[in-house]
Design a protein around this motif. Structure first.
Motif, PDB file in Angstrom:
ATOM      1  N   ASP A 124       1.045  -1.071   0.155  1.00  0.00           N
ATOM      2  CA  ASP A 124       0.058  -0.076  -0.061  1.00  0.00           C
ATOM      3  C   ASP A 124       0.827   1.122  -0.077  1.00  0.00           C
ATOM      4  O   ASP A 124       0.373   2.079  -0.128  1.00  0.00           O
ATOM      5  CB  ASP A 124      -1.031   0.061   0.996  1.00  0.00           C
ATOM      6  N   THR A 125       2.090   1.161   0.518  1.00  0.00           N
ATOM      7  CA  THR A 125       2.993   2.454   0.625  1.00  0.00           C
ATOM      8  C   THR A 125       4.376   2.022  -0.012  1.00  0.00           C
ATOM      9  O   THR A 125       5.275   1.993   0.744  1.00  0.00           O
ATOM     10  CB  THR A 125       3.241   2.894   1.910  1.00  0.00           C
ATOM     11  N   PRO A 126       4.356   1.369  -1.325  1.00  0.00           N
ATOM     12  CA  PRO A 126       5.903   0.875  -1.726  1.00  0.00           C
ATOM     13  C   PRO A 126       6.820   2.077  -1.822  1.00  0.00           C
ATOM     14  O   PRO A 126       7.962   1.770  -1.769  1.00  0.00           O
ATOM     15  CB  PRO A 126       5.511   0.550  -2.948  1.00  0.00           C
ATOM     16  N   ASP A 127       6.614   3.125  -1.964  1.00  0.00           N
ATOM     17  CA  ASP A 127       7.558   4.416  -1.883  1.00  0.00           C
ATOM     18  C   ASP A 127       8.057   4.434  -0.502  1.00  0.00           C
ATOM     19  O   ASP A 127       9.284   5.264  -0.630  1.00  0.00           O
ATOM     20  CB  ASP A 127       6.811   5.779  -2.487  1.00  0.00           C
ATOM     21  N   LEU A 128       7.820   3.896   0.471  1.00  0.00           N
ATOM     22  CA  LEU A 128       8.519   4.149   1.803  1.00  0.00           C
ATOM     23  C   LEU A 128       9.613   3.241   1.759  1.00  0.00           C
ATOM     24  O   LEU A 128      10.557   3.365   2.700  1.00  0.00           O
ATOM     25  CB  LEU A 128       7.518   3.559   2.889  1.00  0.00           C
ATOM     26  N   PHE A 129       9.657   2.230   0.859  1.00  0.00           N
ATOM     27  CA  PHE A 129      10.741   1.323   1.070  1.00  0.00           C
ATOM     28  C   PHE A 129      11.915   1.088  -0.186  1.00  0.00           C
ATOM     29  O   PHE A 129      11.358   1.377  -1.278  1.00  0.00           O
ATOM     30  CB  PHE A 129      10.032  -0.217   1.267  1.00  0.00           C
ATOM     31  N   SER A 130      12.920   0.669   0.277  1.00  0.00           N
ATOM     32  CA  SER A 130      14.039   0.146  -0.562  1.00  0.00           C
ATOM     33  C   SER A 130      13.965  -1.255  -1.050  1.00  0.00           C
ATOM     34  O   SER A 130      13.708  -1.847  -2.166  1.00  0.00           O
ATOM     35  CB  SER A 130      15.311   0.959  -0.501  1.00  0.00           C
ATOM     36  N   ASP A 131      14.356  -2.017   0.010  1.00  0.00           N
ATOM     37  CA  ASP A 131      14.155  -3.353  -0.041  1.00  0.00           C
ATOM     38  C   ASP A 131      13.534  -4.120   1.102  1.00  0.00           C
ATOM     39  O   ASP A 131      13.652  -3.531   2.242  1.00  0.00           O
ATOM     40  CB  ASP A 131      15.628  -3.681  -0.041  1.00  0.00           C
ATOM     41  N   LEU A 132      12.840  -5.131   0.902  1.00  0.00           N
ATOM     42  CA  LEU A 132      12.312  -6.008   1.943  1.00  0.00           C
ATOM     43  C   LEU A 132      12.897  -7.342   2.194  1.00  0.00           C
ATOM     44  O   LEU A 132      13.203  -7.974   0.964  1.00  0.00           O
ATOM     45  CB  LEU A 132      10.800  -6.213   1.715  1.00  0.00           C
ATOM     46  N   TYR A 133      13.412  -7.677   3.208  1.00  0.00           N
ATOM     47  CA  TYR A 133      13.867  -9.199   3.440  1.00  0.00           C
ATOM     48  C   TYR A 133      13.105  -9.891   4.373  1.00  0.00           C
ATOM     49  O   TYR A 133      12.970  -9.552   5.387  1.00  0.00           O
ATOM     50  CB  TYR A 133      15.379  -8.852   3.800  1.00  0.00           C
ATOM     51  N   LEU A 134      12.152 -10.704   3.776  1.00  0.00           N
ATOM     52  CA  LEU A 134      11.219 -11.413   4.510  1.00  0.00           C
ATOM     53  C   LEU A 134      11.397 -12.813   4.534  1.00  0.00           C
ATOM     54  O   LEU A 134      11.463 -13.460   3.784  1.00  0.00           O
ATOM     55  CB  LEU A 134       9.748 -10.907   4.047  1.00  0.00           C
ATOM     56  N   MET A 135      11.318 -13.429   5.863  1.00  0.00           N
ATOM     57  CA  MET A 135      11.211 -14.819   6.052  1.00  0.00           C
ATOM     58  C   MET A 135       9.572 -15.273   6.022  1.00  0.00           C
ATOM     59  O   MET A 135       8.948 -14.587   6.778  1.00  0.00           O
ATOM     60  CB  MET A 135      11.739 -15.279   7.201  1.00  0.00           C
ATOM     61  N   LEU A 136       9.377 -15.855   5.240  1.00  0.00           N
ATOM     62  CA  LEU A 136       8.191 -16.522   4.966  1.00  0.00           C
ATOM     63  C   LEU A 136       7.885 -17.944   4.950  1.00  0.00           C
ATOM     64  O   LEU A 136       9.006 -18.741   4.709  1.00  0.00           O
ATOM     65  CB  LEU A 136       7.327 -15.876   3.581  1.00  0.00           C
ATOM     66  N   GLN A 137       6.830 -18.628   5.047  1.00  0.00           N
ATOM     67  CA  GLN A 137       6.487 -19.879   4.805  1.00  0.00           C
ATOM     68  C   GLN A 137       7.025 -20.130   3.419  1.00  0.00           C
ATOM     69  O   GLN A 137       6.455 -19.298   2.331  1.00  0.00           O
ATOM     70  CB  GLN A 137       4.951 -20.123   4.823  1.00  0.00           C
ATOM     71  N   LYS A 138       7.700 -21.324   3.028  1.00  0.00           N
ATOM     72  CA  LYS A 138       8.220 -21.208   1.823  1.00  0.00           C
ATOM     73  C   LYS A 138       7.254 -21.375   0.684  1.00  0.00           C
ATOM     74  O   LYS A 138       7.287 -20.604  -0.369  1.00  0.00           O
ATOM     75  CB  LYS A 138       8.986 -22.657   1.652  1.00  0.00           C
ATOM     76  N   GLU A 139       5.875 -21.958   0.872  1.00  0.00           N
ATOM     77  CA  GLU A 139       4.690 -21.849   0.092  1.00  0.00           C
ATOM     78  C   GLU A 139       4.301 -20.631  -0.274  1.00  0.00           C
ATOM     79  O   GLU A 139       3.971 -20.339  -1.409  1.00  0.00           O
ATOM     80  CB  GLU A 139       3.794 -22.625   0.835  1.00  0.00           C
ATOM     81  N   VAL A 140       4.358 -19.709   0.579  1.00  0.00           N
ATOM     82  CA  VAL A 140       3.939 -18.277   0.251  1.00  0.00           C
ATOM     83  C   VAL A 140       4.969 -17.745  -0.676  1.00  0.00           C
ATOM     84  O   VAL A 140       4.718 -17.080  -1.615  1.00  0.00           O
ATOM     85  CB  VAL A 140       3.703 -17.523   1.556  1.00  0.00           C
ATOM     86  N   GLY A 141       6.241 -17.938  -0.378  1.00  0.00           N
ATOM     87  CA  GLY A 141       7.362 -17.406  -1.210  1.00  0.00           C
ATOM     88  C   GLY A 141       7.142 -17.897  -2.555  1.00  0.00           C
ATOM     89  O   GLY A 141       7.469 -17.276  -3.512  1.00  0.00           O
ATOM     90  N   ASP A 142       7.010 -19.194  -2.858  1.00  0.00           N
ATOM     91  CA  ASP A 142       6.731 -19.943  -4.161  1.00  0.00           C
ATOM     92  C   ASP A 142       5.335 -18.886  -4.948  1.00  0.00           C
ATOM     93  O   ASP A 142       5.759 -18.840  -5.939  1.00  0.00           O
ATOM     94  CB  ASP A 142       6.402 -21.367  -3.945  1.00  0.00           C
ATOM     95  N   ARG A 143       4.665 -18.609  -4.110  1.00  0.00           N
ATOM     96  CA  ARG A 143       3.589 -17.858  -4.848  1.00  0.00           C
ATOM     97  C   ARG A 143       4.142 -16.413  -5.294  1.00  0.00           C
ATOM     98  O   ARG A 143       3.736 -15.867  -6.296  1.00  0.00           O
ATOM     99  CB  ARG A 143       2.388 -17.529  -3.882  1.00  0.00           C
ATOM    100  N   LEU A 144       4.994 -15.804  -4.671  1.00  0.00           N
ATOM    101  CA  LEU A 144       5.559 -14.604  -5.189  1.00  0.00           C
ATOM    102  C   LEU A 144       6.612 -14.417  -6.182  1.00  0.00           C
ATOM    103  O   LEU A 144       6.671 -13.305  -6.737  1.00  0.00           O
ATOM    104  CB  LEU A 144       6.054 -13.927  -3.692  1.00  0.00           C
ATOM    105  N   THR A 145       6.954 -15.653  -6.482  1.00  0.00           N
ATOM    106  CA  THR A 145       7.933 -15.708  -7.739  1.00  0.00           C
ATOM    107  C   THR A 145       7.439 -16.606  -8.803  1.00  0.00           C
ATOM    108  O   THR A 145       8.103 -17.159  -9.682  1.00  0.00           O
ATOM    109  CB  THR A 145       9.414 -16.481  -7.232  1.00  0.00           C
ATOM    110  N   ALA A 146       6.062 -16.872  -8.598  1.00  0.00           N
ATOM    111  CA  ALA A 146       5.606 -17.885  -9.619  1.00  0.00           C
ATOM    112  C   ALA A 146       5.069 -17.144 -11.149  1.00  0.00           C
ATOM    113  O   ALA A 146       5.303 -16.137 -11.188  1.00  0.00           O
ATOM    114  CB  ALA A 146       4.290 -18.068  -9.031  1.00  0.00           C
ATOM    115  N   HIS A 147       5.001 -17.979 -12.045  1.00  0.00           N
ATOM    116  CA  HIS A 147       4.847 -17.569 -13.497  1.00  0.00           C
ATOM    117  C   HIS A 147       3.319 -17.834 -13.862  1.00  0.00           C
ATOM    118  O   HIS A 147       2.842 -18.865 -13.042  1.00  0.00           O
ATOM    119  CB  HIS A 147       5.640 -18.363 -14.437  1.00  0.00           C
ATOM    120  N   PRO A 148       2.608 -17.107 -14.699  1.00  0.00           N
ATOM    121  CA  PRO A 148       1.332 -17.343 -15.083  1.00  0.00           C
ATOM    122  C   PRO A 148       1.141 -18.825 -15.296  1.00  0.00           C
ATOM    123  O   PRO A 148       2.228 -19.561 -15.709  1.00  0.00           O
ATOM    124  CB  PRO A 148       1.104 -16.348 -16.288  1.00  0.00           C
ATOM    125  N   SER A 149      -0.078 -19.204 -15.251  1.00  0.00           N
ATOM    126  CA  SER A 149      -0.447 -20.674 -15.730  1.00  0.00           C
ATOM    127  C   SER A 149      -0.006 -21.636 -14.788  1.00  0.00           C
ATOM    128  O   SER A 149       0.197 -22.806 -15.007  1.00  0.00           O
ATOM    129  CB  SER A 149      -0.330 -21.109 -17.098  1.00  0.00           C
TER     130      SER A 149
END
Ligand code: SAM
Length: 272
Positions: A124-149
């Motif tokens: 919601d406020t991407p302009d506040l940040f330069s980089d995020l380093y987030l530990m997530l459940q691996k499955e959620v991480g997979d969603r964030l780097t996924a490709h269409p279909s």
């Protein structure tokens, strides 16, 4: 810090593996020029090293037992701000902008039960940040780097890709935490783009369209958008899809970010 009993509801899986902490710190590469926001510092596994770098650190912790202990640990250090609050409720812009107008790095081993909500809050406020380093459940991480279909591709992928380049940096096994979680975790790096990757027009409308398109994953885009009632007639919807160059029989999960952007701008032209 004395031993603290973990509260499951707060997603408390404390990092106990110094090797993982060191690897996260070398990714974040904190320095005295940095302003770093940490969500859920817990018992300070990551916080301690962030503070030692000389960075300005804001750490938001909900647990009423832990926040005062951390505040005590760093008392007298004006670079450290321990905030006892719910990250989902607090307004980040006034909090961070009140301390520094620099772009902030975020470092967090997120409570898994709210990780998607926290991520959406950052978006919601991407302009506040330069980089995020987030530990997530691996499955959620997979969603964030996924490709269409793919089955992982979805709302979070698209919302995130609009503002960030995302890479997976580390897989972390359950044994690195106490209590031991049931699933693998991953540390992801999100590099903020200087401007949104594509022009989506009104971003709130873009989000509504993406949500509608994934509302019923097995249905066609036509069905999902018709059900969402963005426009009054079938003819209008047919025209919008045709002019956006998108076959109405496709499923939402096959559309690229560019295609959603085109659709969003076209819906906006229709007065939405
Ligand atoms: N950073 C510590 C570590 O790596 O050991 C703790 C990580 S633990 C997975 C998540 C932390 O987030 C806990 O300390 C928990 O109390 C805190 N937390 C949970 N919900 C929160 C919320 N809504 N706002 C802020 N902190 C929260």
């Amino acid at each position: 810090m004395k031993a603290i009993k973990a509260i499951k509801m707060l997603g408390q899986n404390f990092l106990t593996d110094n090797n993982v902490v060191s690897r996260i710190i070398s990714l974040v590469a904190p320095s005295e020029n940095d302003c770093i926001l940490e969500i859920g510092p817990g018992q300070g596994a990551i916080t301690q090293e962030l503070v030692e770098s000389g960075a300005t650190v804001v750490a938001i912790e909900l647990d009423r037992r832990l926040a005062p202990l951390l505040a005590k640990e760093f008392v007298g250090n004006s670079m450290v701000h321990i905030v006892e609050a719910d990250v989902l409720k607090i307004e980040l812009r006034p909090l961070l902008a009140g301390i520094s107008s620099k772009r902030w790095k975020v470092a967090a081993n997120l409570p898994y039960n709210i990780s998607s909500q926290v991520l959406i809050k950052f978006l919601d406020t991407p302009d506040l940040f330069s980089d995020l380093y987030l530990m997530l459940q691996k499955e959620v991480g997979d969603r964030l780097t996924a490709h269409p279909s793919t089955k992982e591709y979805g709302i979070l992928t698209l919302f995130t890709r609009l503002h960030f380049d995302v890479t997976r940096e580390l897989i972390v096994k359950p044994g690195s935490f106490h209590p031991v979680p049931k699933v693998d975790s991953a540390v992801l790096r999100f590099r903020a783009l200087p401007a949104p990757r594509v022009d989506v027009g009104d971003e709130r409308l873009f989000r509504r369209i993406v949500k509608a398109a994934f509302g019923q994953r097995r249905k066609t885009l036509w069905n999902c958008l018709k059900h969402a009632e963005f426009v009054e007639t079938d003819e209008e919807l047919r025209l919008i899809l045709a002019e956006s160059g998108i076959d109405e029989k496709r499923r939402g999960e096959t559309l690229s970010l560019d295609e959603f952007a085109t659709l969003s701008r076209r819906f906006q032209l229709a007065g939405l």
